[in-house]
Design an enzyme around this catalytic site. Structure first.
Site, short mmCIF file in Angstrom:
data_model
loop_
_atom_site.label_atom_id
_atom_site.label_comp_id
_atom_site.label_asym_id
_atom_site.label_seq_id
_atom_site.Cartn_x
_atom_site.Cartn_y
_atom_site.Cartn_z
N LYS A 206 0.84 -1.20 0.00
CA LYS A 206 0.00 0.00 0.00
C LYS A 206 0.88 1.25 0.00
O LYS A 206 0.68 2.16 -0.79
CB LYS A 206 -0.92 -0.03 1.23
CG LYS A 206 -1.82 1.19 1.31
CD LYS A 206 -2.78 1.10 2.49
CE LYS A 206 -3.52 2.41 2.64
NZ LYS A 206 -4.42 2.44 3.79
N GLU A 212 10.66 -4.78 4.19
CA GLU A 212 10.70 -6.21 3.86
C GLU A 212 10.33 -6.43 2.40
O GLU A 212 10.99 -7.16 1.65
CB GLU A 212 9.71 -6.98 4.75
CG GLU A 212 10.02 -6.95 6.24
CD GLU A 212 9.40 -5.77 6.97
OE1 GLU A 212 9.20 -4.70 6.34
OE2 GLU A 212 9.14 -5.89 8.17
N GLY A 267 -4.92 -1.58 4.99
CA GLY A 267 -4.15 -2.74 4.51
C GLY A 267 -4.81 -4.07 4.83
O GLY A 267 -4.91 -4.96 3.98
N ARG A 268 -5.31 -4.22 6.06
CA ARG A 268 -5.88 -5.51 6.46
C ARG A 268 -7.30 -5.72 5.92
O ARG A 268 -7.92 -6.75 6.17
CB ARG A 268 -5.83 -5.66 7.98
CG ARG A 268 -6.37 -4.50 8.76
CD ARG A 268 -5.99 -4.57 10.24
NE ARG A 268 -6.41 -3.38 10.98
CZ ARG A 268 -5.68 -2.27 11.09
NH1 ARG A 268 -4.52 -2.18 10.46
NH2 ARG A 268 -6.12 -1.25 11.79
N GLU A 353 -4.50 -6.23 14.93
CA GLU A 353 -3.99 -4.93 14.49
C GLU A 353 -5.09 -3.88 14.58
O GLU A 353 -4.81 -2.69 14.79
CB GLU A 353 -3.43 -5.02 13.05
CG GLU A 353 -2.54 -3.85 12.68
CD GLU A 353 -1.73 -4.07 11.40
OE1 GLU A 353 -0.51 -4.25 11.47
OE2 GLU A 353 -2.34 -4.05 10.31
N HIS A 384 -4.51 -32.33 18.26
CA HIS A 384 -3.38 -33.18 18.64
C HIS A 384 -2.20 -32.35 19.14
O HIS A 384 -1.07 -32.84 19.18
CB HIS A 384 -2.98 -34.06 17.45
CG HIS A 384 -4.07 -35.04 17.11
ND1 HIS A 384 -4.21 -36.25 17.75
CD2 HIS A 384 -5.11 -34.94 16.25
CE1 HIS A 384 -5.28 -36.87 17.28
NE2 HIS A 384 -5.85 -36.10 16.37
N LYS A 512 9.56 -0.42 13.97
CA LYS A 512 10.08 -0.15 12.61
C LYS A 512 11.19 0.89 12.69
O LYS A 512 12.23 0.76 12.04
CB LYS A 512 8.97 0.39 11.71
CG LYS A 512 8.02 -0.66 11.18
CD LYS A 512 7.09 -0.02 10.16
CE LYS A 512 5.93 -0.92 9.82
NZ LYS A 512 4.95 -0.30 8.96
O1 F6P Z 1 3.40 -2.81 9.76
C1 F6P Z 1 2.05 -3.00 9.66
C2 F6P Z 1 1.55 -2.68 8.27
O2 F6P Z 1 1.53 -1.32 8.09
C3 F6P Z 1 0.18 -3.28 8.04
O3 F6P Z 1 -0.83 -2.50 8.52
C4 F6P Z 1 0.19 -3.46 6.56
O4 F6P Z 1 -0.80 -4.36 6.15
C5 F6P Z 1 1.59 -3.98 6.35
O5 F6P Z 1 2.37 -3.25 7.27
C6 F6P Z 1 2.13 -3.84 4.96
O6 F6P Z 1 2.12 -2.50 4.53
P1 F6P Z 1 2.27 -2.12 3.02
O7 F6P Z 1 1.15 -2.74 2.26
O8 F6P Z 1 2.24 -0.64 2.97
O9 F6P Z 1 3.58 -2.66 2.53
#
Ligand code: F6P
Length: 551
Positions: A206, A212, A267-268, A353, A384, A512
């Protein structure tokens, strides 16, 4: 004292809880067997069976009063109207607009959202059809065989979960891969087995600033360019999904290969947007539309059904009762269908979240428990592993048992065994086994009396453990869409009652920021001394890492 805790309904519920001191679920069923039929809600092909909770009709009446006193109907209306209910980020929350059927009016603050949504979706359809039909070709003229979604959090969990759930509808010649972890293992595994001439990467973020995702995407891009021998290949092998066109361009992906969405999609809550591109690539546009239709049907149910029959509202009220009045601080999600095995991970982000907060939208402490710890995996494996704790542990863990009635393509006997286990676990949790029953069983098995007496405490189950059963007739795009939307709205209702903003996530920021600093300090080539303002543990571990690479 927080306003919620001063409300008449909260006070009444706190007193009402005492009425359950000597009451068990078994006795509630003995007094009122009809509760099994009455305490369930049905909508959009889903059944939410909540009779196995320590609630009576008067409990439900008080919980509904709590929802009214918290102003739930106007909160629901505000979300659907596109008001900026995400106050800390000054944004509307309109994932529901993503699943409105084309042509249904969808205007907010003078902007025709429907037209914007439809324009992106039309591009997604064109693109996914080209890839699926083998018309979209890689740099050497071969068709795409592998699609790698690089994203994390909401840019990974929703698409992964849905692609797993709807695998039976997958295009036979396309393999989907999901890379979220930055540690190099996941992307390494994928790149080692992929063919650069036939692999397509979706960089999904987003913000397009997530460390990452950008790190994995850079590695994938370098791998492609090294094989292709030129940068031009990127245009045939990389697409982006983001709200940040400038960052996409800066990364080196042509905005013509970008599928956009908007800041009013959290995002979620974003799998319904272009973040769902891997889903559309896997199952095709028609099935993707059915997923949206299922979610929209649940939206309409949620928006227009009276609270006492409203499935997501009831899900939320039962959860609040268990969390705030009966002391349940964790909630297990147990799907008894292999295809739903990623649902618990998806719901972890959705709920934790969103509602893992201790300050209300007004900036004041909420004063009550908010999101429980959500956990789980597919139910049979759980049986299990950790179900022992559910049956005989010291803390109450309410369970959502999720079952599918129809076996689908699978062998009906296998399916029946899984379903029998779902029913058995829910019944065992509720009914337990008394000392007398345990003794009688052991006597019937011929155990010596001394042995029986030694074993009785271990073979007794207190029971009285609450659970819900959520049933789907069949696992289809439509029913899955409805199920996900039901959980989304459950999360929203809980947040609305607790008075928190379910749509920001400031709690992820501090880690972060620190990670960016520590990354620099871990660099083995760095000669400067550490700044000395970390805690002593961090300093010691940073030193250990640097030493490891200096050897
Ligand atoms: O670190 C949490 C977050 O901001 C989430 O809310 C989001 O879904 C995820 O990181 C990934 O963010 P992006 O889609 O901006 O890479």
């Amino acid at each position: 004292m927080p306003i919620l805790l001063q409300s008449a309904a909260w006070t009444a519920l706190s007193a009402h809880r005492n009425a359950f001191a000597g009451l068990s679920l078994n006795s509630l069923f003995a007094e009122d067997p009809a509760r099994a039929r009455r305490l369930q809600a049905e909508a959009c092909g889903l059944v939410f069976h909540y009779a196995r909770n320590l609630v009576r009709d008067d409990t439900l009446a008080l919980l509904l009063r709590l929802a009214l006193e918290a102003g739930l109907p106007s909160r629901i209306a505000a979300m659907f109207a596109g008001e900026r209910i995400n106050t800390t980020e000054d944004r509307a929350v309109l994932h529901v607009a993503l699943r409105r059927p084309a042509g249904m009016p969808s205007t907010t603050e003078g902007v025709d959202l429907g037209a914007e949504v439809e324009a992106v979706r039309a591009r997604m359809r064109r693109f996914s059809t080209e890839v699926r039909d083998g018309q979209w070709l890689g740099y050497s003229g071969r068709r795409i065989t592998d699609i790698v979604n690089i994203g994390i959090g909401g840019s990974d969990l929703g698409p992964t979960m849905v692609c797993e759930a709807l695998k039976d509808l997958a295009h036979p010649a396309l393999r989907l891969h999901f890379v979220s972890n930055v540690d190099g293992v996941q992307i390494g595994d994928v790149l080692r087995s992929a063919d650069p001439e036939t692999t397509l990467f979706i960089v999904a973020s987003k913000t397009f600033t997530t460390q990452e995702t950008l790190t994995n995407a850079r590695s994938a891009r370098a791998w492609l360019v090294a094989h292709a021998g030129n940068e031009a290949a990127v245009a045939r092998h990389f697409v982006a999904v983001s709200t940040n066109a400038a960052a996409v361009r800066a990364f080196g992906i042509d905005p013509g290969n970008m599928f956009g969405f908007w800041d009013w999609v959290g995002g979620r809550f974003s799998l319904w947007s272009a973040i769902g591109l891997p889903i559309m690539l896997q199952i095709g546009a028609v099935h993707f539309d059915a997923l949206l239709a299922g979610a929209h049907a649940m939206d309409e149910h949620f928006r227009s059904t009276p609270l006492e029959r409203n499935l997501p509202v009831l899900m939320a009220l039962i959860a609040i009762w268990n969390i705030d009045f009966l002391g349940a601080h964790s909630q297990l999600i147990a799907p008894y269908h292999q295809r739903l095995h990623r649902l618990p991970a998806y719901l972890q982000q959705l709920e934790m979240e969103s509602n893992g907060k201790s300050v209300g939208a007004d900036g004041q402490p909420v004063g009550c428990h908010t999101s429980p710890v959500i956990w789980g995996e597919q139910g049979i494996n759980g049986q299990h592993a950790y179900f022992q704790l559910l049956h005989q542990g010291t803390q109450p863990v309410p369970v959502d048992f999720i079952g599918v009635l129809e076996a689908g393509a699978e062998d009906e006997l296998h399916h029946r065994i899984a379903f029998a286990n779902l029913l058995a676990q829910a019944e065992a949790l509720m009914r337990g086994r008394s000392a007398e029953q345990a003794e009688a069983e052991m006597r019937a098995a011929g155990l010596a009396e001394t042995r029986i007496q030694a074993l009785v405490p271990h073979r007794t189950f207190a029971g009285n453990r609450p659970s819900n059963v959520i049933l789907l007739e069949r696992l289809t795009p439509f029913s899955l869409g409805a199920l996900i939307a039901a959980y989304e709205h459950r999360t929203f209702v809980q947040g609305a009652i607790w008075g928190i903003n379910s749509f920001d996530q400031w709690g992820v920021e501090l880690g972060k920021q620190l990670a960016a600093r520590v990354l620099d300090e871990l660099d083995p080539a760095r000669t400067a001394a550490l700044p000395g303002d970390h805690d002593a543990s961090t300093e010691a571990l940073v030193a250990r890492y640097r030493n490891r690479y200096r050897r």
